[in-house]
Motif scaffolding. Structure first.
Motif, mmCIF file in Angstrom:
data_model
loop_
_atom_site.group_PDB
_atom_site.id
_atom_site.type_symbol
_atom_site.label_atom_id
_atom_site.label_comp_id
_atom_site.label_asym_id
_atom_site.label_seq_id
_atom_site.Cartn_x
_atom_site.Cartn_y
_atom_site.Cartn_z
ATOM 1 N N PHE A 217 0.826 -1.219 0.000
ATOM 2 C CA PHE A 217 0.000 0.000 0.000
ATOM 3 C C PHE A 217 0.855 1.261 0.000
ATOM 4 N N GLU A 218 0.298 2.272 -0.602
ATOM 5 C CA GLU A 218 0.880 3.614 -0.523
ATOM 6 C C GLU A 218 -0.022 4.399 0.436
ATOM 7 N N LEU A 219 0.572 5.004 1.454
ATOM 8 C CA LEU A 219 -0.228 5.696 2.464
ATOM 9 C C LEU A 219 -0.894 6.945 1.872
ATOM 10 N N VAL A 220 -2.184 7.105 2.182
ATOM 11 C CA VAL A 220 -2.908 8.306 1.739
ATOM 12 C C VAL A 220 -3.152 9.227 2.941
ATOM 13 N N TYR A 221 -3.496 8.622 4.086
ATOM 14 C CA TYR A 221 -3.858 9.424 5.265
ATOM 15 C C TYR A 221 -3.525 8.643 6.532
ATOM 16 N N ALA A 222 -3.051 9.333 7.555
ATOM 17 C CA ALA A 222 -2.906 8.712 8.882
ATOM 18 C C ALA A 222 -3.290 9.754 9.926
ATOM 19 N N GLY A 223 -4.264 9.440 10.760
ATOM 20 C CA GLY A 223 -4.707 10.389 11.787
ATOM 21 C C GLY A 223 -5.145 9.643 13.035
ATOM 22 N N ARG A 224 -5.663 10.391 13.989
ATOM 23 C CA ARG A 224 -6.039 9.782 15.285
ATOM 24 C C ARG A 224 -7.522 9.996 15.539
ATOM 25 N N TYR A 225 -8.055 9.113 16.386
ATOM 26 C CA TYR A 225 -9.462 9.253 16.755
ATOM 27 C C TYR A 225 -9.688 8.728 18.177
ATOM 28 N N GLY A 226 -10.540 9.444 18.919
ATOM 29 C CA GLY A 226 -11.096 8.909 20.152
ATOM 30 C C GLY A 226 -10.323 9.168 21.427
ATOM 31 N N PHE A 227 -10.995 9.828 22.374
ATOM 32 C CA PHE A 227 -10.434 9.928 23.718
ATOM 33 C C PHE A 227 -11.588 9.804 24.720
ATOM 34 N N LEU A 228 -12.203 10.912 25.130
ATOM 35 C CA LEU A 228 -13.269 10.828 26.144
ATOM 36 C C LEU A 228 -14.465 10.003 25.656
ATOM 37 N N GLY A 229 -14.902 10.305 24.436
ATOM 38 C CA GLY A 229 -16.063 9.604 23.869
ATOM 39 C C GLY A 229 -15.793 8.109 23.782
#
Ligand SMILES: C[S@@+](CC[C@H](N)C(=O)[O-])C[C@H]1O[C@@H](n2cnc3c(N)ncnc32)[C@H](O)[C@@H]1O
Length: 255
Positions: A188-200
């Motif tokens: 794979f070629e990376l398109v996006y990398a991010g984070r999700y989720g803490f209190l919720g």
């Protein structure tokens, strides 16, 4: 190559299927899950038609995918989990199979979603290489997996996986860099990398484990506020390491 853990996962999820039905039975927890799904769905290209949810479990996300892209396919190793999906997405296209031995011909899908399934498997490169093959050349893999960047979260997660009968002691999350590296090694070629989720994630994600919000009046309103705080945390440089999930997308490298 790592030995397959297929039978252990089937056994584990036999017991978990009713818990998932309970987990998604509260308005406040559905609100959280739908926000999490939106975080993944925003990475879905407009032109994608044929969609697979790999490790779809009880089909709660698959129902959304089916509404957006009719004919969406759900695959899971656990027949017990798939059986619950009838209540969310009646008559869905479901496959009981192992993602490490994907039963589709090459270039079958425009998009593959994996929400929390990769870390349950042992041969991650094989899982992801199967995804690369099953995608059309312009297709996209969109994943959300437990994020181990924060040592406190990594430690707490490892302890819970070891102690609780609702997890497998050999399952583990990934650091963002590990997940990106695995994708790249699997074609794979990376398109996006991010984070999700803490209190919720903590208070609304798993009412079968942490159920305190069930008793709090106005819990849906509270979850909306938590989600707003989480968006800020996950987009702030020195705070985003607090997040519980890493969300990535990638496209297959030219073959
Ligand atoms: C954490 S659950 C997530 C389920 C669903 N995506 C959700 O968000 O509710 C992980 C799912 O991966 C499935 N799974 C584990 N190993 C698998 C494998 N080798 N192939 C396909 N599915 C697998 C489990 O049965 C389970 O339903």
């Amino acid at each position: 190559m790592s030995a397959s853990n297929a039978l252990e996962q089937i056994e584990l999820h036999k017991a978990l299927a009713p818990r998932y039905a309970y987990r998604y039975s509260f308005e406040f927890s559905r609100l959280f899950q739908e926000d999490w799904h939106a975080e993944m769905l925003r990475l879905l290209p407009e032109r994608s038609e044929r969609v697979l949810d790999l490790g779809c479990g009880t089909g709660f996300f698959l129902a959304e995918l089916e509404a957006l892209r009719p004919g969406a396919v759900g695959l899971d190793i656990s027949h017990a989990m798939l059986r619950v999906s009838e209540q969310y997405v009646p008559g869905a296209r479901l496959v009981t199979a192992d993602a490490e031995r994907l039963p589709f011909i090459d270039r079958s899908f425009d998009a593959i979603f994996c929400k929390g399934s990769l870390h349950h498997t042992r041969d991650h490169v094989r899982f992801l290489s199967n995804c690369a093959r099953a995608l059309r050349p312009e297709g996209v893999l969109i994943m959300s997996e437990p994020c181990n960047d924060n040592f406190l979260i990594r430690w707490a997660r490892a302890a819970m996986y070891r102690i609780s009968p609702h997890f497998h002691p050999d399952d583990r999350g990934f650091t963002k860099d590990e997940l990106v590296g695995l994708m790249e090694r699997s074609g794979f070629e990376l398109v996006y990398a991010g984070r999700y989720g803490f209190l919720g994630y903590v208070f609304a994600g798993f009412p079968d484990h942490i159920g305190i919000l069930r008793w709090v009046p106005g819990n849906a309103w509270i979850v909306r506020k938590m989600l707003a705080i989480d968006r800020w945390i996950c987009s702030t440089r020195f705070l985003r390491i607090l997040s519980f999930q890493v969300v990535v997308s990638g496209k297959p490298r030219a073959r």
